[in-house]
Design an enzyme around this catalytic site. Structure first.
Site, PDB file in Angstrom:
ATOM      1  N   HIS A  23     -81.980  20.065  -2.556  1.00  0.00           N
ATOM      2  CA  HIS A  23     -81.848  21.134  -3.173  1.00  0.00           C
ATOM      3  C   HIS A  23     -79.343  21.526  -3.556  1.00  0.00           C
ATOM      4  O   HIS A  23     -79.335  21.015  -2.476  1.00  0.00           O
ATOM      5  CB  HIS A  23     -81.433  22.570  -2.492  1.00  0.00           C
ATOM      6  CG  HIS A  23     -82.705  22.534  -1.853  1.00  0.00           C
ATOM      7  ND1 HIS A  23     -83.856  21.834  -1.356  1.00  0.00           N
ATOM      8  CD2 HIS A  23     -83.605  23.365  -2.669  1.00  0.00           C
ATOM      9  CE1 HIS A  23     -84.890  22.570  -1.147  1.00  0.00           C
ATOM     10  NE2 HIS A  23     -84.793  23.982  -1.805  1.00  0.00           N
ATOM     11  N   HIS A  61     -81.390  25.090  -8.262  1.00  0.00           N
ATOM     12  CA  HIS A  61     -81.360  25.283  -6.941  1.00  0.00           C
ATOM     13  C   HIS A  61     -81.599  23.987  -6.125  1.00  0.00           C
ATOM     14  O   HIS A  61     -81.711  24.027  -5.070  1.00  0.00           O
ATOM     15  CB  HIS A  61     -82.364  26.807  -6.937  1.00  0.00           C
ATOM     16  CG  HIS A  61     -83.597  26.808  -5.169  1.00  0.00           C
ATOM     17  ND1 HIS A  61     -81.936  27.720  -3.894  1.00  0.00           N
ATOM     18  CD2 HIS A  61     -83.859  26.676  -4.410  1.00  0.00           C
ATOM     19  CE1 HIS A  61     -83.063  27.268  -3.201  1.00  0.00           C
ATOM     20  NE2 HIS A  61     -83.893  26.554  -3.472  1.00  0.00           N
ATOM     21  N   GLU A 121     -86.156  43.572  17.924  1.00  0.00           N
ATOM     22  CA  GLU A 121     -86.874  42.078  18.165  1.00  0.00           C
ATOM     23  C   GLU A 121     -86.601  41.689  17.491  1.00  0.00           C
ATOM     24  O   GLU A 121     -86.371  40.435  18.260  1.00  0.00           O
ATOM     25  CB  GLU A 121     -88.200  42.262  17.764  1.00  0.00           C
ATOM     26  CG  GLU A 121     -88.915  43.859  18.940  1.00  0.00           C
ATOM     27  CD  GLU A 121     -88.858  45.246  18.614  1.00  0.00           C
ATOM     28  OE1 GLU A 121     -88.843  45.861  17.353  1.00  0.00           O
ATOM     29  OE2 GLU A 121     -89.133  46.441  18.915  1.00  0.00           O
ATOM     30  N   HIS A 131    -100.819  49.179  19.780  1.00  0.00           N
ATOM     31  CA  HIS A 131    -100.127  48.776  21.109  1.00  0.00           C
ATOM     32  C   HIS A 131    -100.163  47.695  22.235  1.00  0.00           C
ATOM     33  O   HIS A 131     -99.715  46.960  22.689  1.00  0.00           O
ATOM     34  CB  HIS A 131     -99.012  50.300  22.026  1.00  0.00           C
ATOM     35  CG  HIS A 131     -98.057  50.837  21.402  1.00  0.00           C
ATOM     36  ND1 HIS A 131     -98.337  51.529  20.124  1.00  0.00           N
ATOM     37  CD2 HIS A 131     -97.112  51.247  22.239  1.00  0.00           C
ATOM     38  CE1 HIS A 131     -97.472  52.157  19.582  1.00  0.00           C
ATOM     39  NE2 HIS A 131     -96.402  51.731  20.099  1.00  0.00           N
TER      40      HIS A 131
END
Ligand SMILES: Cc1ncc(C[n+]2csc(CCOP(=O)(O)OP(=O)(O)O)c2C)c(N)n1
Ligand SMILES: [Mg+2]
Length: 680
Positions: free
Chosen positions: A50, A281, A428, A490
């Site tokens: 890159h 890129h 999280e 859950h």
């Protein structure tokens, strides 16, 4: 007009580029051009890589590494160095060129020539273990930024503990459009803003290009407004104007908030036709464009050749921090907390912690408490937290459920970095990445909690922890259908199997209080990767009465041997151990003798020698029991084995009803043994 991955629609960029390249060649620009040339050459040689990002950010990086970044190329392990994180990891050649030019050992020109080849230090993306000055592995966009938040937080925590004379450094990040498009950037940015981590500075490579083309294809947001909303100080600057860059970075070092500087750059600056396009890129410029780029940059040198005077200027930049480092070493020698600083920086555990945990396990052996393993974990933490001052806890807004807080830890806030407990909020992914940063920074051992099912939200950061081999400890409670009424959203089912499949992750699911203490002990000692403590919401009886040594350390062991020849071996983990024990007793009443094997960690068991494994598993038919997917259990059960567990998602009901409904019962184990077992 949006470009479509090709070099079209870049007339404005090329006009701006022409004006930039028409400027007289200053020392700064020549130093930056050395980065550009090396990036071009390495990508050409590898025929992949890159070049665009290093060419675009070379000017900003030169200003940073020449004037602002506190480092000494002679000692990349200096604890009080500034941290530099290349969050846009695809631009790895920017980092390798900087390390090479600034005179770091272990990044010679031959390493750059070897870019992207097998065993090369200069890997495709920066890899943590390849070079001591690579602060972390990057490549998965957004992770670098979020990990840097943890590094910056660790700096604040350690400064509060040891004082500014030992701990006073910044964390610098280069992030691109991609890092800021990732959702993780929100969690990280919001947490850093809330904690006012003013020594965190992000240089945003604001080139408005990503892989598919112009960023207008997919985004209309202004990241600066977003980060300002989080409480960051923000600035916009011409990323090719050295005076403006110097002023912006100088401003950044005085801020009372974390800082984001959007550096307006041209991706691939120098490439005569491809600059400003997605075409530059992620692929080599190609011979002609590469040649023409160097000409346009005023770089007449052969590939991989940097003139001595340019090396000289870069080496000066690389040793600029030597005096500061020597001063720091002198302060360390006289510092009253020197021993403790050196111990924690080296990741060595304090004396006495292991005695404390042994004494605790002896008490458990006597009292045989019936507790949920999350409660046992908290009781273990009540012993570990005072014994290991570098343990730094937290939870993603589930403190009362994960039971991760220990009295007197003190909450960390923008006004109090003397606390030891981090309220990560409902973030999280941000938490797991920040924990990686805390661990990478050194001096602290992070643990953090959430529900096991939400490990899905942390998986990319856990994977990086595993890849880098850093000590982070995840306290993952509510580990199965046993959590009951909250229902299938859950209830983890496939999570154990998926983490057991992830290399270098230590997954542990203890069965009772003593096993939980043992697993914590293993996690604390596991310095080479993440440990997952998978813990129950519901209470379990004590199944162990011996507390000597650490049986969990072998991964699996015979918890109760058969009275006589084994008709079958029942292998279980965690909360299902008590079912196995009950089934064993019931079978024994019918004259059928079985052994129960507790298998808290598949990974640790797999590491044992075959003789031990065979002795544990035995030759009788095997019955596996775990309230989870059976994927992976065949490894221990063999062709003849039976698995009793989950085959689909859970449901919402009280735990006992769910165990009955899904057939995870003593009766099912008894029936399986009677069907499969070797007995007469
Ligand atoms: C999480 C993640 N998703 C996708 C990719 C693949 N990828 C690498 S670079 C990139 C584009 C990034 O754009 P930007 O950050 O603006 O980099 P630039 O093109 O400006 O160098 C993508 C999608 C990745 N590395 N990580
Ligand atoms: Mg971009």
């Amino acid at each position: 007009m949006a470009s479509s991955g090709e070099n079209s629609g870049n007339e404005a960029a090329l006009a701006r580029q022409a004006a930039i390249l028409a400027q007289p060649l200053t020392d700064d620009r020549v130093m930056a051009n050395a980065i550009r040339a090396l990036a071009i050459d390495a990508v050409e040689a590898a025929k992949s890589g890159h070049p665009g990002m290093p060419m675009g950010m070379a000017d900003a990086a030169t200003v940073l590494w020449k004037k602002f970044l506190k480092y000494d190329a002679a000692d990349p392990a200096w604890p009080d160095r500034d941290r530099f994180v290349l969050s846009a990891g695809h631009g790895s050649m920017l980092l390798y060129a900087l390390l090479h030019l600034s005179g770091h050992e272990g990044m010679g020109i031959h390493d750059l020539k070897n870019f992207r080849q097998l065993h090369a230090v200069a890997a495709g993306h920066p890899e943590y273990h390849e070079h001591p000055a690579i602060e972390m592995t990057t490549g998965p966009l957004g992770q670098g930024l979020a990990t840097a938040v943890g590094m910056a937080l660790a700096e604040r925590l350690l400064a509060a503990k040891f004082g500014k004379s030992l701990v006073d450094h910044r964390t610098w990040v280069i992030a691109g459009d991609g890092c800021l498009m990732e959702g993780l950037s929100h969690e990280a940015g919001a947490l850093a803003g809330h904690l006012k981590l003013n020594k965190l500075i992000v240089l945003f490579d604001d080139n408005s290009i990503s892989i598919d083309g112009g960023t207008e294809l997919s985004t209309s947001e202004d990241p600066l407004k977003r980060f300002a909303g989080y409480g960051w100080a923000v600035r916009r600057v011409d990323g090719h104007d050295f005076a403006a860059l110097n002023a912006a970075l100088s401003f950044a070092t005085k801020s009372t908030k974390p800082v984001m500087i959007a550096c307006k750059t041209i991706i691939g600056l120098g490439a005569p036709t491809k600059a400003g396009t997605a075409g530059v890129h992620g692929s080599a410029l190609g011979g002609a464009e590469a040649e023409a780029a160097k000409q346009a940059l005023g770089w007449p040198h052969l590939p991989f050749t940097v003139p001595e005077n340019v090396y000289g200027q870069w080496r000066e930049a690389g040793s600029r921090g030597a005096a500061a480092r020597r001063g720091w070493l002198k302060r360390l020698v006289k510092h009253p907390q020197r021993t403790e600083f050196e111990r924690t920086a080296a990741g060595r555990l304090p004396d006495g912690w292991s005695d404390a945990i042994s004494a605790f396990k002896s008490t458990l052996a006597e009292t045989k408490p019936k507790l949920a393993t999350r409660q046992s974990s908290q009781k273990t933490l009540e012993v570990l937290v005072p014994a290991i001052p570098e343990l730094t806890g937290g939870s993603a807004d589930l403190t009362g459920s994960n039971l991760t807080f220990v009295k007197n830890m003190g909450g960390v806030s923008a006004d109090n970095f003397a606390g030891r407990y981090i309220y990560y909020g409902v973030r999280e992914h941000g938490m797991a990445a920040a924990m990686n940063g805390i661990a990478l920074h050194g001096g602290l051992i992070p643990y953090g909690g959430t529900f096991f099912v939400f490990s899905d939200y942390m998986r990319p950061a856990i994977r990086l922890a595993a890849l880098m081999g850093v000590r982070v400890i995840h306290v993952l409670t509510h580990d199965s259908i046993g959590l009951g009424e909250d229902g299938p959203t859950h209830q983890p089912v496939e999570h154990l199997a998926s983490f057991r499949a992830m290399p270098n992750v230590l997954t542990m699911r203890p069965a009772d209080a003593i096993e939980t203490a043992e697993c914590w002990e293993i996690a604390i000692r596991n310095t080479t990767g993440p440990s997952l403590l998978v813990l129950s919401r519901q209470a379990v009886p004590a199944v162990r009465s011996d507390a000597n040594g650490n049986k969990c350390a072998r991964g699996a062991y015979v918890l109760a041997e058969a009275e006589g020849k084994r008709a079958a071996t029942i292998i279980a983990t965690g909360t299902e151990i008590s079912l196995a024990i009950a089934a064993r007793a019931s079978l024994a009443r019918d004259g059928v003798q079985t052994a129960v094997v507790s298998a808290p960690s598949f990974e640790l068991f797999a590491r044992q020698d075959e003789t031990y494994r065979d002795s544990v598993l035995g030759t009788a038919p095997r019955i596996g029991v775990e309230a989870a997917s059976g994927f992976g259990w065949e490894r221990w059960l063999g062709d003849d084995g039976v698995f009793i567990g989950m085959t689909g998602f859970g449901a919402s009901a009280p735990a006992e009803a769910l165990y009955n409904h899904f057939g995870l019962t003593e009766a099912a184990i008894v029936a399986a043994v009677k069907k499969k077992g070797n007995y007469t």
